[in-house]
Design an enzyme around this catalytic site. Structure first.
Site, PDB file in Angstrom:
ATOM      1  N   TRP A  19      -5.983  12.323   4.896  1.00  0.00           N
ATOM      2  CA  TRP A  19      -5.521  12.705   3.704  1.00  0.00           C
ATOM      3  C   TRP A  19      -4.372  12.056   3.060  1.00  0.00           C
ATOM      4  CZ3 TRP A  19      -7.969  18.170   2.272  1.00  0.00           C
ATOM      5  CH2 TRP A  19      -9.237  18.247   3.135  1.00  0.00           C
TER       6      TRP A  19
ATOM      7  N   GLY B  17       0.706  -1.010   0.133  1.00  0.00           N
ATOM      8  CA  GLY B  17      -0.201   0.040  -0.005  1.00  0.00           C
ATOM      9  C   GLY B  17       0.801   1.124  -0.034  1.00  0.00           C
TER      10      GLY B  17
ATOM     11  N   TYR C 244     -16.761   2.816   6.695  1.00  0.00           N
ATOM     12  CA  TYR C 244     -15.384   2.673   6.624  1.00  0.00           C
ATOM     13  C   TYR C 244     -15.095   3.316   7.984  1.00  0.00           C
ATOM     14  CZ  TYR C 244     -10.587   4.215   5.825  1.00  0.00           C
ATOM     15  OH  TYR C 244      -9.032   4.545   5.961  1.00  0.00           O
TER      16      TYR C 244
ATOM     17  N   ALA D 155      -5.188  -2.346   5.222  1.00  0.00           N
ATOM     18  CA  ALA D 155      -6.676  -1.932   5.369  1.00  0.00           C
ATOM     19  C   ALA D 155      -7.636  -2.001   4.260  1.00  0.00           C
ATOM     20  CB  ALA D 155      -6.696  -0.493   5.952  1.00  0.00           C
TER      21      ALA D 155
ATOM     22  N   THR E  60      -9.515   0.467   2.352  1.00  0.00           N
ATOM     23  CA  THR E  60      -9.589   1.552   2.051  1.00  0.00           C
ATOM     24  C   THR E  60     -10.586   2.355   1.235  1.00  0.00           C
ATOM     25  OG1 THR E  60      -7.393   1.664   0.557  1.00  0.00           O
ATOM     26  CG2 THR E  60      -7.192   1.913   3.194  1.00  0.00           C
TER      27      THR E  60
HETATM   28  P1  NDP Z   1      -3.645   1.486   0.603  1.00  0.00           P
HETATM   29  O1  NDP Z   1      -5.094   1.418   0.042  1.00  0.00           O
HETATM   30  O2  NDP Z   1      -2.790   2.114  -0.349  1.00  0.00           O
HETATM   31  O3  NDP Z   1      -3.010   0.160   1.080  1.00  0.00           O
HETATM   32  C1  NDP Z   1      -3.840  -0.933   1.713  1.00  0.00           C
HETATM   33  C2  NDP Z   1      -3.068  -2.050   1.665  1.00  0.00           C
HETATM   34  O4  NDP Z   1      -3.877  -3.039   2.239  1.00  0.00           O
HETATM   35  C3  NDP Z   1      -2.965  -2.562   0.029  1.00  0.00           C
HETATM   36  O5  NDP Z   1      -1.599  -2.999   0.041  1.00  0.00           O
HETATM   37  C4  NDP Z   1      -3.961  -3.735   0.138  1.00  0.00           C
HETATM   38  O6  NDP Z   1      -3.433  -4.822  -0.683  1.00  0.00           O
HETATM   39  C5  NDP Z   1      -3.950  -4.483   1.381  1.00  0.00           C
HETATM   40  N1  NDP Z   1      -5.210  -4.991   1.824  1.00  0.00           N
HETATM   41  C6  NDP Z   1      -6.407  -4.742   1.716  1.00  0.00           C
HETATM   42  N2  NDP Z   1      -7.182  -5.908   1.872  1.00  0.00           N
HETATM   43  C7  NDP Z   1      -6.467  -6.828   2.042  1.00  0.00           C
HETATM   44  C8  NDP Z   1      -6.500  -8.166   2.632  1.00  0.00           C
HETATM   45  N3  NDP Z   1      -7.653  -8.787   2.797  1.00  0.00           N
HETATM   46  N4  NDP Z   1      -5.507  -8.848   3.050  1.00  0.00           N
HETATM   47  C9  NDP Z   1      -4.144  -8.301   3.396  1.00  0.00           C
HETATM   48  N5  NDP Z   1      -3.887  -6.937   2.767  1.00  0.00           N
HETATM   49  C10 NDP Z   1      -4.999  -6.124   2.331  1.00  0.00           C
HETATM   50  O7  NDP Z   1      -3.754   2.253   2.025  1.00  0.00           O
HETATM   51  P2  NDP Z   1      -2.848   3.648   2.612  1.00  0.00           P
HETATM   52  O8  NDP Z   1      -1.478   3.023   2.565  1.00  0.00           O
HETATM   53  O9  NDP Z   1      -3.283   4.457   2.077  1.00  0.00           O
HETATM   54  O10 NDP Z   1      -3.426   3.366   4.050  1.00  0.00           O
HETATM   55  C11 NDP Z   1      -2.717   3.124   5.281  1.00  0.00           C
HETATM   56  C12 NDP Z   1      -3.258   3.174   6.484  1.00  0.00           C
HETATM   57  O11 NDP Z   1      -3.799   4.458   6.811  1.00  0.00           O
HETATM   58  C13 NDP Z   1      -4.693   2.377   6.606  1.00  0.00           C
HETATM   59  O12 NDP Z   1      -4.925   1.901   7.932  1.00  0.00           O
HETATM   60  C14 NDP Z   1      -6.044   3.519   6.345  1.00  0.00           C
HETATM   61  O13 NDP Z   1      -7.132   2.992   6.965  1.00  0.00           O
HETATM   62  C15 NDP Z   1      -5.079   4.616   6.935  1.00  0.00           C
HETATM   63  N6  NDP Z   1      -5.413   5.957   6.540  1.00  0.00           N
HETATM   64  C16 NDP Z   1      -5.353   6.357   5.140  1.00  0.00           C
HETATM   65  C17 NDP Z   1      -5.777   7.567   4.728  1.00  0.00           C
HETATM   66  C18 NDP Z   1      -5.735   7.646   3.338  1.00  0.00           C
HETATM   67  O14 NDP Z   1      -6.182   8.916   2.686  1.00  0.00           O
HETATM   68  N7  NDP Z   1      -5.257   6.729   2.362  1.00  0.00           N
HETATM   69  C19 NDP Z   1      -6.228   8.479   5.577  1.00  0.00           C
HETATM   70  C20 NDP Z   1      -6.264   7.913   7.008  1.00  0.00           C
HETATM   71  C21 NDP Z   1      -5.781   6.717   7.393  1.00  0.00           C
HETATM   72  P3  NDP Z   1      -3.512  -4.615  -2.214  1.00  0.00           P
HETATM   73  O15 NDP Z   1      -2.321  -4.018  -2.635  1.00  0.00           O
HETATM   74  O16 NDP Z   1      -3.481  -6.332  -2.584  1.00  0.00           O
HETATM   75  O17 NDP Z   1      -4.949  -4.301  -2.547  1.00  0.00           O
END
Ligand code: NDP
Length: 305
Positions: free
Chosen positions: A153, A10, A128, A59, A61
């Protein structure tokens, strides 16, 4: 220090692979190595590896899709972090977990400038937000030593995000609409990753005395903006750096969140007060524009746009 990182692919996970590496032995896992849908396998994985620290950047997301996919979002954002925290407790490991401004729903908090502090009343407006809050609560209830880092964000070099979308649209369109009545703080994935590594280093150096650092923290860059002002900033900077765009900043039209009509309701006010984190870990947080400018500069220099 042995670290087990989940969600390595991610936005934040990608940067954590870099930032955590100097701390010790890093085992970085993506969905194909550890699918959060299989909770038993997840528990076994942790108990087999017996890490000193678990960092969970995985997560669900997809905020709008979660409205019609609640069971899956709940499993990934609530049940899985709970399982990780219980396994962390069983190994006497720390767990670092990321949460979100979406746990709040009201305008204005009780912190500096009306930002939300950690103890302000939570009131998520979306599936969410509710699933992320449930995940936080399971970690706090587990008894494991934890850092629950609420951020907002997020954008990074790796993955899709708001500034990249705005720059793509700025090459394709002559006018766009962007929500102007929601405020928050753009925060780079690499800042979050670096702050995580610095916090863990501090915990490691404290040795037995780090228990008091366990808790929930707000961690974002400094300052705040609306989505509309953020979009204008990205386009103005890209143009100043020579990007060839069809969109001019004045053709970015402000709309209300109600007019935009996203499937999931967003908090009107996502500003988070970071005083507890800065004081607790002795760290300073750069202005939000610093890292946005860095990303836009890199994208323009790389020919994109
Ligand atoms: P991303 O969506 O970029 O990355 C999330 C990762 O979780 C992806 O690599 C995804 O895998 C993985 N994932 C999803 N489902 C599963 C599953 N079933 N099993 C294993 N892995 C899974 O998120 P961010 O890096 O942006 O966010 C990181 C954290 O920050 C999260 O906890 C998010 O809730 C929090 N956050 C994010 C914000 C934002 O604006 N993005 C804002 C506030 C908090 P795959 O690559 O295979 O899909």
């Amino acid at each position: 220090m042995k670290i087990l990182l989940f969600g390595k692919d991610g936005q934040v996970g990608w940067e954590l692979q870099r930032a955590l590496a100097p701390l010790g032995e890093l085992h970085a896992l993506g969905r194909s190595e550890a699918d959060f849908a299989d909770l038993d396998a997840l528990r076994c994985r942790v108990l087999d590896e017996r890490p000193d620290v678990i960092v969970n950047a995985a997560a669900y997301t997809a905020v709008d899709r979660a409205e019609t996919d609640e069971a899956v979002a709940h499993r990934i954002n609530a049940l899985a972090p709970g399982v990780l925290a219980q396994a962390a407790g069983a190994c006497s490991a720390w767990i670092v977990h990321y949460s979100t401004d979406f746990v709040f729903g009201s305008r204005g908090g009780s912190g500096v400038g009306g930002a939300h502090v950690e103890t302000d009343t939570v009131a998520p407006l979306s599936v969410y937000g509710r699933t992320k809050l449930d995940g936080e609560e399971r970690i706090r209830a587990s008894g494991a030593r934890h850092l629950v880092l609420r951020t907002s964000w997020v954008y990074g070099r790796h993955g899709a995000n708001f500034p990249k979308t705005i720059l793509r649209l700025a090459k394709e369109r002559r006018q766009i609409e962007v929500v102007a009545d929601q405020v928050g703080t753009p925060t780079s994935a690499w800042l979050l990753a670096d702050l995580t590594a610095l916090a863990l280093y501090r915990i490691a150096m404290e040795r037995g005395g780090a228990e008091t650092l366990s808790g929930t923290y707000h961690v974002t860059a400094s300052g705040g903006t609306s989505w509309h002002t953020y979009a204008r900033h990205v386009v103005e900077l890209a143009l100043a750096q020579g990007a060839r765009l069809t969109l001019s900043p004045e053709r970015i039209k402000p709309v209300s969140a109600a007019e935009w009509g996203a499937a999931a309701a967003r908090p009107p006010d996502s500003l988070l007060d970071t005083g507890k984190f800065r004081a607790g870990f002795g760290l300073a947080l750069p202005a939000w524009r610093d890292d946005v400018n860095r990303l836009v500069t890199e994208l323009v220099a790389g020919g994109n746009p």
